[in-house]
Design an enzyme around this catalytic site. Structure first.
Site, PDB file in Angstrom:
ATOM      1  N   SER A  95      62.420  43.754 -52.590  1.00  0.00           N
ATOM      2  CA  SER A  95      61.920  44.939 -51.902  1.00  0.00           C
ATOM      3  C   SER A  95      61.026  44.497 -50.755  1.00  0.00           C
ATOM      4  O   SER A  95      60.168  43.632 -50.934  1.00  0.00           O
ATOM      5  CB  SER A  95      61.138  45.826 -52.868  1.00  0.00           C
ATOM      6  OG  SER A  95      60.677  46.992 -52.226  1.00  0.00           O
ATOM      7  N   HIS A 109      62.042  48.903 -43.828  1.00  0.00           N
ATOM      8  CA  HIS A 109      62.064  48.804 -45.290  1.00  0.00           C
ATOM      9  C   HIS A 109      63.462  48.410 -45.726  1.00  0.00           C
ATOM     10  O   HIS A 109      64.460  48.840 -45.140  1.00  0.00           O
ATOM     11  CB  HIS A 109      61.712  50.161 -45.920  1.00  0.00           C
ATOM     12  CG  HIS A 109      62.275  50.350 -47.299  1.00  0.00           C
ATOM     13  ND1 HIS A 109      63.490  50.980 -47.526  1.00  0.00           N
ATOM     14  CD2 HIS A 109      61.816  49.966 -48.513  1.00  0.00           C
ATOM     15  CE1 HIS A 109      63.738  50.993 -48.820  1.00  0.00           C
ATOM     16  NE2 HIS A 109      62.744  50.385 -49.440  1.00  0.00           N
ATOM     17  N   GLY A 261      55.140  48.298 -64.308  1.00  0.00           N
ATOM     18  CA  GLY A 261      55.174  47.282 -63.268  1.00  0.00           C
ATOM     19  C   GLY A 261      53.794  46.952 -62.723  1.00  0.00           C
ATOM     20  O   GLY A 261      52.799  47.625 -63.012  1.00  0.00           O
ATOM     21  N   ARG A 262      53.752  45.918 -61.929  1.00  0.00           N
ATOM     22  CA  ARG A 262      52.492  45.439 -61.366  1.00  0.00           C
ATOM     23  C   ARG A 262      52.093  46.336 -60.193  1.00  0.00           C
ATOM     24  O   ARG A 262      52.786  46.414 -59.179  1.00  0.00           O
ATOM     25  CB  ARG A 262      52.668  44.002 -60.907  1.00  0.00           C
ATOM     26  CG  ARG A 262      51.398  43.334 -60.413  1.00  0.00           C
ATOM     27  CD  ARG A 262      51.661  41.845 -60.229  1.00  0.00           C
ATOM     28  NE  ARG A 262      50.459  41.147 -59.782  1.00  0.00           N
ATOM     29  CZ  ARG A 262      50.145  40.965 -58.507  1.00  0.00           C
ATOM     30  NH1 ARG A 262      50.947  41.428 -57.553  1.00  0.00           N
ATOM     31  NH2 ARG A 262      49.053  40.316 -58.182  1.00  0.00           N
ATOM     32  N   THR A 263      50.962  46.994 -60.319  1.00  0.00           N
ATOM     33  CA  THR A 263      50.539  47.987 -59.338  1.00  0.00           C
ATOM     34  C   THR A 263      50.412  47.394 -57.941  1.00  0.00           C
ATOM     35  O   THR A 263      50.819  48.018 -56.950  1.00  0.00           O
ATOM     36  CB  THR A 263      49.207  48.617 -59.763  1.00  0.00           C
ATOM     37  OG1 THR A 263      49.358  49.189 -61.069  1.00  0.00           O
ATOM     38  CG2 THR A 263      48.775  49.691 -58.781  1.00  0.00           C
ATOM     39  N   GLU A 264      49.829  46.202 -57.830  1.00  0.00           N
ATOM     40  CA  GLU A 264      49.652  45.588 -56.517  1.00  0.00           C
ATOM     41  C   GLU A 264      50.990  45.405 -55.804  1.00  0.00           C
ATOM     42  O   GLU A 264      51.099  45.623 -54.591  1.00  0.00           O
ATOM     43  CB  GLU A 264      48.947  44.236 -56.654  1.00  0.00           C
ATOM     44  CG  GLU A 264      47.483  44.331 -57.030  1.00  0.00           C
ATOM     45  CD  GLU A 264      46.665  45.080 -55.992  1.00  0.00           C
ATOM     46  OE1 GLU A 264      46.887  44.870 -54.793  1.00  0.00           O
ATOM     47  OE2 GLU A 264      45.798  45.893 -56.397  1.00  0.00           O
ATOM     48  N   SER A 265      52.015  44.999 -56.552  1.00  0.00           N
ATOM     49  CA  SER A 265      53.335  44.788 -55.950  1.00  0.00           C
ATOM     50  C   SER A 265      54.006  46.114 -55.614  1.00  0.00           C
ATOM     51  O   SER A 265      54.656  46.255 -54.576  1.00  0.00           O
ATOM     52  CB  SER A 265      54.219  43.970 -56.897  1.00  0.00           C
ATOM     53  OG  SER A 265      53.657  42.699 -57.140  1.00  0.00           O
TER      54      SER A 265
END
Length: 302
Positions: A95, A109, A261-265
Site C-alpha cells: 500500500s 495512491h 492492524g498496526r495503527t501507525e501503518s
C-alpha cells in the site's frame, strides 16, 4: 498453482523496487524501515520517507498477516462460512501514498493485495488513483492512458470496468465530489473460465510495476514548476478532503483496524498537514477549474 508465499514474496520485492525508484527521483529523501509484528501472526515492513526534495511524506507499506477471521471481518467482507468453524485468514499486499511538497505535484495512491481464507476462498484486489491539487487535463489523460495500456495487455474490459469502479469508490458522497481524477479499482478478482489464478496475478503484477515509471515521470515534469502562496493554501484544503475520504470511506482503513492492524501503518496515508475552512467558496481560476473536474464518468483519454 501459485502459492500465497509466492505472492507475498513478490509484493515484498515490489516494495523494494518502488522505494529505490522514488529515492532516485527525489534525490534527497531516503526511506526508513520500520518492521512490525501482527498480534495474531505475521507482520510487515513500513517504509517512510520524510522531507525529501520533492516529497514531504511518502509511505510504502508491505504486510503479510494471518490469524483467525473475526465475525466482524467476515461480515464486512460479506463472506459466509460454517458457524461451527472459525476460518483463518491470510492477507498480503503493498500500500502506497505519496504527499509532495509542491502543490504542482499530484498525490498518488496505490494498493495491490491478496486475501485468502483457510476454506479455499481467495481473491486479489487493488487500485491506483491520482489526486492532483490542480488538475492538468493533459497529464490526466496521460495517466489514464498508462493504466489502460497495463490493463489492455490482460483484458480489454479491465480498464473501462475498473475505471468506472474507481469513479464510484474514490468518491466523497458528503462532498458530492471525487477524490481526484480517479484511476482504476478492482476487488474480489479471481480465476474464472477464461483466466487462471496465475493470469490474474500477472495482471496485478502489471499494475504494481506501472507505479514507479508513472509517478517518477509526474514528479519529474512538475517538481520545478513555480507556485504561489495561494496554491499552497489550496493544497492544504485538498489534503483535508483526502483525509476525509481515508477516515470515513476507505475500506482498507476499516479492514486494517478491524483485524487489529498496526495503527501507525494504517494511518500512514495521512498528509503531514492539512486544513479545513468553514463554508469555503472556490475562487476564480485554478480552484474553480479543478472543482469542475472532480466528477464521475469523465472520459480522460478521448
Amino acid at each position: 498453482m501459485i502459492s500465497k508465499e509466492n505472492i507475498s514474496n513478490w509484493f515484498q520485492e515490489l516494495q523494494s523496487d518502488i522505494c529505490n525508484a522514488i529515492e532516485k527521483e527525489d534525490g534527497k529523501g531516503e526511506f526508513k524501515t520500520d518492521e512490525w509484528q501482527h498480534t495474531s501472526g505475521g507482520g510487515g515492513k513500513s517504509r517512510l520517507l520524510s522531507n525529501g526534495a520533492v516529497l514531504e511524506k511518502a509511505g510504502v507499506n508491505f504486510s503479510a498477516v494471518k490469524g483467525e477471521a473475526p465475525k466482524s471481518l467476515l461480515n464486512t467482507l460479506e463472506v459466509e462460512v460454517d458457524d461451527e468453524q472459525t476460518p483463518t485468514f491470510f492477507a498480503t499486499g503493498v500500500s502506497i501514498v505519496m504527499h509532495p511538497k509542491s502543490p504542482m505535484v499530484p498525490i498518488i495512491h496505490m494498493n495491490v493485495r491478496y486475501f485468502e481464507l483457510s476454506n479455499g476462498t481467495y481473491w486479489f484486489g487493488g487500485g491506483i488513483d491520482l489526486t492532483p491539487h490542480i488538475i492538468d487535463k493533459e497529464q490526466a489523460s496521460w495517466f489514464h492512458q498508462q493504466l489502460k495500456n497495463a490493463c489492455d495487455r490482460h483484458d480489454l474490459d479491465y480498464y473501462p470496468n475498473f475505471k468506472s469502479w474507481a469513479d464510484e469508490y474514490f468518491y466523497l458522497p458528503h462532498r458530492n465530489e471525487t477524490r481526484g481524477i480517479g484511476g482504476i479499482f478492482f476487488d474480489r478478482l479471481k480465476e474464472d473460465s477464461n483466466k487462471s489464478k496465475e493470469d490474474v496475478f500477472k495482471f496485478v503484477q502489471s499494475i504494481g510495476e506501472s507505479f514507479a515509471p508513472v509517478y517518477t515521470h509526474l514528479m519529474q515534469i512538475n517538481k520545478e514548476k513555480l507556485f504561489e502562496e495561494k496554491h499552497k493554501a489550496w493544497q492544504l484544503l485538498r489534503r483535508g478532503r483526502y483525509v476525509e475520504f481515508n477516515l470515513v470511506w476507505d475500506r482498507g482503513t476499516k479492514f486494517g483496524l478491524q483485524t487489529g492492524g498496526r495503527t501507525e501503518s494504517i494511518l500512514m496515508s495521512m498528509p503531514p498537514t492539512a486544513n479545513w475552512a468553514y463554508n469555503y467558496q472556490h475562487q476564480e481560476g485554478f480552484e474553480k477549474e479543478t472543482a469542475k473536474l472532480l466528477k464521475k464518468n469523465i472520459d480522460w483519454i478521448n
